[in-house]
Motif scaffolding. Sequence first.
Motif, PDB file in Angstrom:
ATOM      1  N   VAL A  34      -3.666  50.637  71.805  1.00  0.00           N
ATOM      2  CA  VAL A  34      -5.056  50.332  72.173  1.00  0.00           C
ATOM      3  C   VAL A  34      -5.904  51.595  72.112  1.00  0.00           C
ATOM      4  O   VAL A  34      -7.002  51.598  71.555  1.00  0.00           O
ATOM      5  N   ALA A  35      -5.386  52.685  72.663  1.00  0.00           N
ATOM      6  CA  ALA A  35      -6.125  53.955  72.647  1.00  0.00           C
ATOM      7  C   ALA A  35      -6.356  54.439  71.216  1.00  0.00           C
ATOM      8  O   ALA A  35      -7.449  54.916  70.880  1.00  0.00           O
ATOM      9  N   LEU A  36      -5.347  54.302  70.367  1.00  0.00           N
ATOM     10  CA  LEU A  36      -5.495  54.720  68.973  1.00  0.00           C
ATOM     11  C   LEU A  36      -6.520  53.861  68.236  1.00  0.00           C
ATOM     12  O   LEU A  36      -7.322  54.368  67.452  1.00  0.00           O
ATOM     13  N   VAL A  37      -6.501  52.553  68.487  1.00  0.00           N
ATOM     14  CA  VAL A  37      -7.475  51.656  67.850  1.00  0.00           C
ATOM     15  C   VAL A  37      -8.889  52.037  68.277  1.00  0.00           C
ATOM     16  O   VAL A  37      -9.788  52.157  67.444  1.00  0.00           O
ATOM     17  N   LYS A  38      -9.083  52.226  69.568  1.00  0.00           N
ATOM     18  CA  LYS A  38     -10.415  52.597  70.058  1.00  0.00           C
ATOM     19  C   LYS A  38     -10.870  53.921  69.460  1.00  0.00           C
ATOM     20  O   LYS A  38     -12.035  54.070  69.069  1.00  0.00           O
ATOM     21  N   GLN A  39      -9.966  54.883  69.364  1.00  0.00           N
ATOM     22  CA  GLN A  39     -10.316  56.180  68.788  1.00  0.00           C
ATOM     23  C   GLN A  39     -10.635  56.039  67.306  1.00  0.00           C
ATOM     24  O   GLN A  39     -11.608  56.631  66.819  1.00  0.00           O
ATOM     25  N   ALA A  40      -9.850  55.258  66.581  1.00  0.00           N
ATOM     26  CA  ALA A  40     -10.090  55.079  65.149  1.00  0.00           C
ATOM     27  C   ALA A  40     -11.448  54.438  64.896  1.00  0.00           C
ATOM     28  O   ALA A  40     -12.211  54.889  64.037  1.00  0.00           O
ATOM     29  N   VAL A  41     -11.778  53.403  65.666  1.00  0.00           N
ATOM     30  CA  VAL A  41     -13.060  52.716  65.485  1.00  0.00           C
ATOM     31  C   VAL A  41     -14.216  53.633  65.888  1.00  0.00           C
ATOM     32  O   VAL A  41     -15.234  53.704  65.195  1.00  0.00           O
ATOM     33  N   ALA A  42     -14.055  54.353  66.978  1.00  0.00           N
ATOM     34  CA  ALA A  42     -15.111  55.283  67.414  1.00  0.00           C
ATOM     35  C   ALA A  42     -15.334  56.373  66.368  1.00  0.00           C
ATOM     36  O   ALA A  42     -16.480  56.782  66.122  1.00  0.00           O
ATOM     37  N   THR A  43     -14.283  56.828  65.733  1.00  0.00           N
ATOM     38  CA  THR A  43     -14.409  57.846  64.691  1.00  0.00           C
ATOM     39  C   THR A  43     -15.180  57.296  63.495  1.00  0.00           C
ATOM     40  O   THR A  43     -16.049  57.983  62.934  1.00  0.00           O
ATOM     41  N   VAL A  44     -14.893  56.053  63.126  1.00  0.00           N
ATOM     42  CA  VAL A  44     -15.619  55.425  62.013  1.00  0.00           C
ATOM     43  C   VAL A  44     -17.118  55.377  62.314  1.00  0.00           C
ATOM     44  O   VAL A  44     -17.947  55.601  61.433  1.00  0.00           O
ATOM     45  N   HIS A  45     -17.457  55.131  63.567  1.00  0.00           N
ATOM     46  CA  HIS A  45     -18.867  55.048  63.961  1.00  0.00           C
ATOM     47  C   HIS A  45     -19.487  56.417  64.232  1.00  0.00           C
ATOM     48  O   HIS A  45     -20.673  56.499  64.551  1.00  0.00           O
ATOM     49  N   GLY A  46     -18.696  57.479  64.122  1.00  0.00           N
ATOM     50  CA  GLY A  46     -19.215  58.815  64.359  1.00  0.00           C
ATOM     51  C   GLY A  46     -19.346  59.163  65.829  1.00  0.00           C
ATOM     52  O   GLY A  46     -19.987  60.143  66.184  1.00  0.00           O
ATOM     53  N   CYS A 109     -18.774  50.127  70.376  1.00  0.00           N
ATOM     54  CA  CYS A 109     -19.380  51.280  69.696  1.00  0.00           C
ATOM     55  C   CYS A 109     -20.801  50.957  69.248  1.00  0.00           C
ATOM     56  O   CYS A 109     -21.721  51.755  69.455  1.00  0.00           O
ATOM     57  N   ARG A 110     -20.981  49.809  68.654  1.00  0.00           N
ATOM     58  CA  ARG A 110     -22.313  49.425  68.187  1.00  0.00           C
ATOM     59  C   ARG A 110     -23.285  49.306  69.359  1.00  0.00           C
ATOM     60  O   ARG A 110     -24.444  49.728  69.264  1.00  0.00           O
ATOM     61  N   ALA A 111     -22.808  48.738  70.463  1.00  0.00           N
ATOM     62  CA  ALA A 111     -23.653  48.586  71.653  1.00  0.00           C
ATOM     63  C   ALA A 111     -24.063  49.956  72.196  1.00  0.00           C
ATOM     64  O   ALA A 111     -25.201  50.155  72.606  1.00  0.00           O
ATOM     65  N   ALA A 112     -23.141  50.901  72.188  1.00  0.00           N
ATOM     66  CA  ALA A 112     -23.463  52.246  72.663  1.00  0.00           C
ATOM     67  C   ALA A 112     -24.453  52.944  71.735  1.00  0.00           C
ATOM     68  O   ALA A 112     -25.370  53.631  72.206  1.00  0.00           O
ATOM     69  N   LEU A 113     -24.281  52.748  70.434  1.00  0.00           N
ATOM     70  CA  LEU A 113     -25.152  53.423  69.470  1.00  0.00           C
ATOM     71  C   LEU A 113     -26.608  52.952  69.550  1.00  0.00           C
ATOM     72  O   LEU A 113     -27.517  53.720  69.238  1.00  0.00           O
ATOM     73  N   VAL A 114     -26.832  51.712  69.947  1.00  0.00           N
ATOM     74  CA  VAL A 114     -28.205  51.197  70.038  1.00  0.00           C
ATOM     75  C   VAL A 114     -28.695  51.138  71.481  1.00  0.00           C
ATOM     76  O   VAL A 114     -29.750  50.592  71.747  1.00  0.00           O
ATOM     77  N   ASP A 115     -27.923  51.704  72.410  1.00  0.00           N
ATOM     78  CA  ASP A 115     -28.248  51.668  73.829  1.00  0.00           C
ATOM     79  C   ASP A 115     -28.506  50.232  74.290  1.00  0.00           C
ATOM     80  O   ASP A 115     -29.567  49.918  74.836  1.00  0.00           O
ATOM     81  N   LEU A 116     -27.535  49.376  74.058  1.00  0.00           N
ATOM     82  CA  LEU A 116     -27.666  47.975  74.449  1.00  0.00           C
ATOM     83  C   LEU A 116     -28.014  47.801  75.920  1.00  0.00           C
ATOM     84  O   LEU A 116     -28.880  46.971  76.242  1.00  0.00           O
ATOM     85  N   PRO A 117     -27.436  48.594  76.843  1.00  0.00           N
ATOM     86  CA  PRO A 117     -27.857  48.424  78.242  1.00  0.00           C
ATOM     87  C   PRO A 117     -29.362  48.638  78.422  1.00  0.00           C
ATOM     88  O   PRO A 117     -30.019  47.888  79.140  1.00  0.00           O
TER      89      PRO A 117
END
Length: 122
Positions: A34-46, A109-117
């Motif tokens: 799970v940690a590796l998946v999250k890191q891999a996806v976060a890396t793709v999103h920069g 990641c997408r939610a964080a990048l656009v400041d969804l909150p």
Amino acid sequence: MSAVCAALASDPVLAEHYATFRNRSEGALDPALVALVKQAVATVHGIDAAPIDESALDEGTRAAIAYARRMPFEHTAITDEEAAAVVAHLGEPGFVAFSVVTALADAECRAALVDLPGLAGA
């Protein structure tokens, strides 16, 4: 708190259901994966620039991480053979959990990048 959970803060029931769903999906997999998946996806999103050291990973885990990296922007190009390699490594139920965890990591990641909150007024 994740960006999606923060955006859902005004609806505690929905936020709880989302968190429960995410936690159960993650709980079906090895926490290290799970940690590796999250890191891999976060890396793709920069979001996470730290590359994953794959030298100690087995072939199945490397295949899963490669698949996770492709999910955000190349999901339609993933081949049946690539999916079959992950299924062979995790089993069908594990593949479903892996797919959910990867998709939710992408959404977070997408939610964080656009400041969804902030957009949601949370």
